[in-house]
Design a protein around this motif. Structure first.
Motif, PDB file in Angstrom:
ATOM      1  N   LEU A 175       0.828  -1.213   0.000  1.00 16.32           N
ATOM      2  CA  LEU A 175       0.000   0.000   0.000  1.00 16.32           C
ATOM      3  C   LEU A 175       0.860   1.260   0.000  1.00 16.32           C
ATOM      4  O   LEU A 175       2.033   1.211   0.343  1.00 16.32           O
ATOM      5  CB  LEU A 175      -0.927  -0.001   1.220  1.00 16.32           C
ATOM      6  CG  LEU A 175      -1.928  -1.155   1.290  1.00 16.32           C
ATOM      7  CD1 LEU A 175      -2.943  -0.924   2.402  1.00 16.32           C
ATOM      8  CD2 LEU A 175      -2.639  -1.347  -0.037  1.00 16.32           C
ATOM      9  N   PRO A 176       0.269   2.413  -0.382  1.00 14.87           N
ATOM     10  CA  PRO A 176       1.030   3.666  -0.360  1.00 14.87           C
ATOM     11  C   PRO A 176       1.646   3.929   1.020  1.00 14.87           C
ATOM     12  O   PRO A 176       1.117   3.490   2.027  1.00 14.87           O
ATOM     13  CB  PRO A 176      -0.029   4.720  -0.690  1.00 14.87           C
ATOM     14  CG  PRO A 176      -1.107   3.999  -1.412  1.00 14.87           C
ATOM     15  CD  PRO A 176      -1.124   2.609  -0.850  1.00 14.87           C
ATOM     16  N   ASP A 177       2.739   4.639   1.025  1.00 15.69           N
ATOM     17  CA  ASP A 177       3.481   4.926   2.249  1.00 15.69           C
ATOM     18  C   ASP A 177       3.895   6.390   2.194  1.00 15.69           C
ATOM     19  O   ASP A 177       4.543   6.779   1.209  1.00 15.69           O
ATOM     20  CB  ASP A 177       4.704   4.004   2.299  1.00 15.69           C
ATOM     21  CG  ASP A 177       5.385   3.992   3.652  1.00 15.69           C
ATOM     22  OD1 ASP A 177       4.924   4.701   4.565  1.00 15.69           O
ATOM     23  OD2 ASP A 177       6.389   3.271   3.792  1.00 15.69           O
ATOM     24  N   PRO A 178       3.570   7.230   3.167  1.00 19.29           N
ATOM     25  CA  PRO A 178       2.859   6.904   4.394  1.00 19.29           C
ATOM     26  C   PRO A 178       1.352   6.923   4.205  1.00 19.29           C
ATOM     27  O   PRO A 178       0.852   7.289   3.146  1.00 19.29           O
ATOM     28  CB  PRO A 178       3.292   8.042   5.326  1.00 19.29           C
ATOM     29  CG  PRO A 178       3.407   9.230   4.420  1.00 19.29           C
ATOM     30  CD  PRO A 178       3.952   8.670   3.126  1.00 19.29           C
ATOM     31  N   VAL A 179       0.646   6.551   5.283  1.00 19.94           N
ATOM     32  CA  VAL A 179      -0.811   6.653   5.294  1.00 19.94           C
ATOM     33  C   VAL A 179      -1.208   7.697   6.334  1.00 19.94           C
ATOM     34  O   VAL A 179      -0.438   8.039   7.234  1.00 19.94           O
ATOM     35  CB  VAL A 179      -1.484   5.293   5.581  1.00 19.94           C
ATOM     36  CG1 VAL A 179      -1.002   4.238   4.599  1.00 19.94           C
ATOM     37  CG2 VAL A 179      -1.274   4.830   7.001  1.00 19.94           C
ATOM     38  N   ASP A 180      -2.434   8.225   6.186  1.00 22.37           N
ATOM     39  CA  ASP A 180      -2.896   9.333   7.035  1.00 22.37           C
ATOM     40  C   ASP A 180      -3.858   8.897   8.130  1.00 22.37           C
ATOM     41  O   ASP A 180      -4.029   9.605   9.130  1.00 22.37           O
ATOM     42  CB  ASP A 180      -3.606  10.374   6.161  1.00 22.37           C
ATOM     43  CG  ASP A 180      -2.735  10.821   4.999  1.00 22.37           C
ATOM     44  OD1 ASP A 180      -1.723  11.487   5.267  1.00 22.37           O
ATOM     45  OD2 ASP A 180      -3.043  10.468   3.851  1.00 22.37           O
TER      46      ASP A 180
END
Ligand code: SAH
Ligand code: MG
Length: 215
Positions: free
Chosen positions: A127-132
């Protein structure tokens, strides 16, 4: 220690009526899931309204949910995403994921919701990095590992939430794998400088924490 608790009965019904009315997509999602034999263990409507408000507050680009079931909480959250923002929701059970995909599609949210099949946390690596923002609502024995994942992947200031934090009251004196694991997560949120934590006293308990810039 016995304390008054006013969040019950008619008060819960009032809160649902005022802030958490379900439209056809939400009620239809539950009906399709029930017909497909899925367990009815989704968050309560008022939890959905709360998560939706928190998504608006954080204005995340990337939200990760662990535990999709039939997509009920995902629909609440995804509706608050700004254009271009995405929700990735992890589901280990293929049948649950199939029902959830149909529900997300019917809600008109397929452009912003990705259902990630496979067991978290392993399934979350790509998954995308970072997450919010991270919302955890899967198998309770996994909670410490989801917290550990969130610690690594949430940006400083990012929001962590975990449902069923009270374990039906068992967290105060935990017995059994699930309550012990959830209590372990709560203790970690309290003691690790990487977290600034509190508790939303919902029916089931919703742990809430901000990723600090420590650690
Ligand atoms: N968040 C949902 C409810 C989730 S119920 C809602 O409120 O609408 C918990 C879900 O977690 C189940 O569908 C179960 O199959 C899934 N699950 C359990 N262990 C998992 C794991 N390790 N990874 C991903 N999903 C898991
Ligand atoms: Mg739950």
């Amino acid at each position: 220690m016995k304390q008054a608790n006013y969040f019950e009965g008619d008060v819960v019904a009032l809160v649902r009526e005022l802030y958490a009315a379900e439209d056809d997509a939400l009620s239809g999602a539950r009906e399709r899931a029930d017909a497909a034999g899925l367990p009815m263990i989704e968050i309560a409507p008022e939890d959905g309204a709360l998560l939706q408000l928190l998504v608006r507050l954080v204005a995340p680009r990337v939200v990760v949910e662990v535990g999709t079931l039939f997509g009920y909480s995902a629909i609440w959250m995804a509706r608050a995403l700004t254009p271009g923002a995405e929700l990735f929701t992890a589901e280990a059970d293929e049948h649950h994921a199939t029902v959830a995909r149909a529900n997300v599609e019917a809600a008109g949210l397929a452009d912003r919701v990705t259902i990630v099949t496979g067991r978290a946390p392993e399934s979350l690596t790509g998954l995308p990095d970072p997450v919010d923002m991270v919302f955890v609502d899967a198998d309770k024995t996994g909670y410490p590992s989801y917290l550990e994942w969130a610690r690594r992947r949430l940006r400083p200031g990012g929001l962590f939430l975990a449902d069923n934090a009270f374990q039906k009251g068992a967290v105060a004196d935990p017995h059994g794998d699930a309550a012990v694991a959830v209590r372990g997560m709560l203790d970690m949120l309290a003691t690790d400088a990487a977290w600034s934590a509190a508790m939303l006293p919902t029916l089931e308990g919703m742990a809430i924490a901000i990723r600090t810039d420590a650690g």
